[in-house]
Motif scaffolding. Sequence first.
Motif, PDB file in Angstrom:
ATOM      1  N   LEU A 167      71.734  58.105  16.630  1.00 36.04           N
ATOM      2  CA  LEU A 167      72.980  59.235  16.595  1.00 36.04           C
ATOM      3  C   LEU A 167      72.596  59.977  17.817  1.00 36.04           C
ATOM      4  O   LEU A 167      71.616  60.644  18.216  1.00 36.04           O
ATOM      5  CB  LEU A 167      72.691  60.349  15.233  1.00 36.04           C
ATOM      6  N   SER A 168      73.768  60.222  18.629  1.00 35.37           N
ATOM      7  CA  SER A 168      73.435  60.848  19.998  1.00 35.37           C
ATOM      8  C   SER A 168      74.575  62.108  20.159  1.00 35.37           C
ATOM      9  O   SER A 168      75.305  62.120  19.223  1.00 35.37           O
ATOM     10  CB  SER A 168      73.422  60.200  21.112  1.00 35.37           C
ATOM     11  N   HIS A 228      70.456  58.478  26.761  1.00 33.75           N
ATOM     12  CA  HIS A 228      70.593  59.796  26.053  1.00 33.75           C
ATOM     13  C   HIS A 228      69.217  60.465  25.406  1.00 33.75           C
ATOM     14  O   HIS A 228      68.931  59.858  24.313  1.00 33.75           O
ATOM     15  CB  HIS A 228      71.543  59.894  25.093  1.00 33.75           C
ATOM     16  N   HIS A 229      68.837  61.372  25.960  1.00 41.27           N
ATOM     17  CA  HIS A 229      67.487  61.895  25.763  1.00 41.27           C
ATOM     18  C   HIS A 229      67.683  62.294  24.310  1.00 41.27           C
ATOM     19  O   HIS A 229      66.625  62.660  23.778  1.00 41.27           O
ATOM     20  CB  HIS A 229      66.982  62.940  26.699  1.00 41.27           C
ATOM     21  N   GLU A 230      68.556  63.120  23.774  1.00 41.80           N
ATOM     22  CA  GLU A 230      68.725  63.685  22.560  1.00 41.80           C
ATOM     23  C   GLU A 230      68.976  62.607  21.411  1.00 41.80           C
ATOM     24  O   GLU A 230      68.970  62.888  20.367  1.00 41.80           O
ATOM     25  CB  GLU A 230      70.156  64.358  22.739  1.00 41.80           C
ATOM     26  N   SER A 238      61.231  61.415  18.422  1.00 43.96           N
ATOM     27  CA  SER A 238      60.481  62.021  19.201  1.00 43.96           C
ATOM     28  C   SER A 238      61.382  63.007  19.953  1.00 43.96           C
ATOM     29  O   SER A 238      62.629  63.117  19.819  1.00 43.96           O
ATOM     30  CB  SER A 238      59.869  60.978  20.394  1.00 43.96           C
ATOM     31  N   ASP A 239      60.863  63.710  21.186  1.00 40.37           N
ATOM     32  CA  ASP A 239      62.010  64.477  22.021  1.00 40.37           C
ATOM     33  C   ASP A 239      62.633  63.819  22.957  1.00 40.37           C
ATOM     34  O   ASP A 239      63.207  64.356  23.717  1.00 40.37           O
ATOM     35  CB  ASP A 239      60.855  65.613  22.651  1.00 40.37           C
ATOM     36  N   ASP A 240      62.289  62.434  23.190  1.00 41.50           N
ATOM     37  CA  ASP A 240      63.193  61.710  23.995  1.00 41.50           C
ATOM     38  C   ASP A 240      64.008  60.582  23.298  1.00 41.50           C
ATOM     39  O   ASP A 240      64.072  60.495  22.043  1.00 41.50           O
ATOM     40  CB  ASP A 240      62.057  61.046  25.062  1.00 41.50           C
ATOM     41  N   ARG A 280      61.771  56.060  24.614  1.00 37.91           N
ATOM     42  CA  ARG A 280      61.379  56.731  26.113  1.00 37.91           C
ATOM     43  C   ARG A 280      60.301  57.339  25.815  1.00 37.91           C
ATOM     44  O   ARG A 280      60.168  58.441  27.111  1.00 37.91           O
ATOM     45  CB  ARG A 280      62.767  56.937  26.837  1.00 37.91           C
ATOM     46  N   ARG A 281      59.682  57.914  24.855  1.00 37.39           N
ATOM     47  CA  ARG A 281      58.813  58.913  24.872  1.00 37.39           C
ATOM     48  C   ARG A 281      57.548  58.936  25.667  1.00 37.39           C
ATOM     49  O   ARG A 281      56.973  59.784  25.839  1.00 37.39           O
ATOM     50  CB  ARG A 281      58.581  59.141  23.084  1.00 37.39           C
ATOM     51  N   ASP A 282      57.421  57.794  25.742  1.00 40.41           N
ATOM     52  CA  ASP A 282      55.994  57.471  26.579  1.00 40.41           C
ATOM     53  C   ASP A 282      56.082  58.185  27.918  1.00 40.41           C
ATOM     54  O   ASP A 282      55.234  58.961  28.204  1.00 40.41           O
ATOM     55  CB  ASP A 282      55.776  56.019  26.885  1.00 40.41           C
ATOM     56  N   ASP A 283      57.059  58.068  28.744  1.00 42.49           N
ATOM     57  CA  ASP A 283      57.198  58.420  30.047  1.00 42.49           C
ATOM     58  C   ASP A 283      58.567  59.177  30.478  1.00 42.49           C
ATOM     59  O   ASP A 283      58.903  59.623  31.583  1.00 42.49           O
ATOM     60  CB  ASP A 283      56.857  57.676  31.272  1.00 42.49           C
TER      61      ASP A 283
END
Length: 488
Positions: free
Chosen positions: A354-355, A364-366, A387-389, A408-411
């Motif tokens: 879901l974005s 989409h970071h969200e 996560s936040d990414d 993409r939470r790693d970096d």
Amino acid sequence: MGVGCWILAACSTTVENAKLESVMPQIYPDYVGVTVPVNIAPLCFNMADESALYIDAVVNDSHGNSLHAQGEESADFDIDDWHTLLSQNGGDSLSVTVSAKYDDGWHTYQPFSIYVSPDSIDYGLCYRLIAPGYEVWSKMGIYERDLSSFDERALIENTQFEGCVNCHSFNRGNPADMSLHIRGPHGATLISHNGSPMTAYNTKTDQTLGFCVYPYWHPTGRYIAYSTNSTSQLFHSADSNRIEVFDTASDLQVYDVEKNELLITPVLKKDSIYETYPVFSADGRSLYFCAAQAIPEGSHKLDSIRYNLCRIDFNPETGSFGDSIETVIDAAVQSKSVSFPRPSYDSRYLCYTLSDYGQFSIWHHEADLYMIDLATGENTAMERANSDDTESFHNWSTNSRWIVFSSRRDDGLFTRPYFCHVDKNGVVGKAFMLPQRNPRKFYRDRFLSFNIPDFIVRSTRFDGRKASRIINDESRKNFDVRSVKSGL
């Protein structure tokens, strides 16, 4: 097996005069409190603080067994001893005590637990490795990884031909049914059914928009659901480093492998609707997909394109579709958008991304993972996986107890594969990253994203040389097309 103690033979550094810390260690990857399958590769790790000079790790179970590892960079557990310890502790927890040596001496941290689920995970993972760019293909390939070890091999790389490899798909992880799409001068879709030799197809017809992409196999292996998309891309107006990929048109169709017929229906081929990401239900009698209202040609209001999760009946005996479309999740009314629906193989759940808008949620970071209980209709965020990414593409293990997904939470730049456990009651465990022997060095040295990770039940035994000869050959088999009236 009886009680035992395994110690890494190369260990020679003694933890002495250590300062006892009141907190758990900060390690990379974060394996603190995770749930793992009983047959997973060793969870080797580094200290998150790169100033550590040495790492010492001791894993204990409740039966008196222990496993010890040390290293200057990572805690690298012996693979055989690791599997012995896990096999003795399915359904129980392990306690991990970490000590790290710094310039001021040793520090010992509070122990943390790892729960060993008796639910095993499939043999391996198949994925594409690709640079996280948008202008050039560069080197890429399709690879498989044994999840019980660190063994990885290439199925095929684009150094063997000119073009791009993508859209690999298996029938419930079974490599006997495989679809692989090739883009570029030697474009084709390679299909193997019931272990038959790979055949190269031209999937573009005069009655469809373009080539067939985003494949998903019917559980019987007779059908493959595809979408065909007219796709564009541009830089996001608010973020010059972010590319936005969007459809200007898209339709759905189902390929009958046995009859070499592409089944199309007006219900799933409307100019006013963007249809994409089709997947069959576990029983094969429904087709789930994402659908959005089309925007006017030339419009750049991409943030107004929002996809709902929809469903239509499908009859595998006749290859026909229902005459009505059900909206399962109305995301648009929430100002949200659904992508990548994936039903569990036990018919219980469906996981999706879901974005805020669009269907290409990879940037989409969200974007987060959600799960709907198909029996009750309950719809929840998978908080322990998110996560936040970005969380994006995902799929289920064949026993419907594990989900692999890209994050993409790693970096914030590269996508890495993560796993989470889903128990029989839908409780989601904390996510953990794909194990590596020296995780920080591995992921830093490999400037590539893991794209479309999917489970496989055994090694594919894919013959890359033979496939490259087929790709480089100009001959292609065409799809026949049959228009199907709606109504079962």
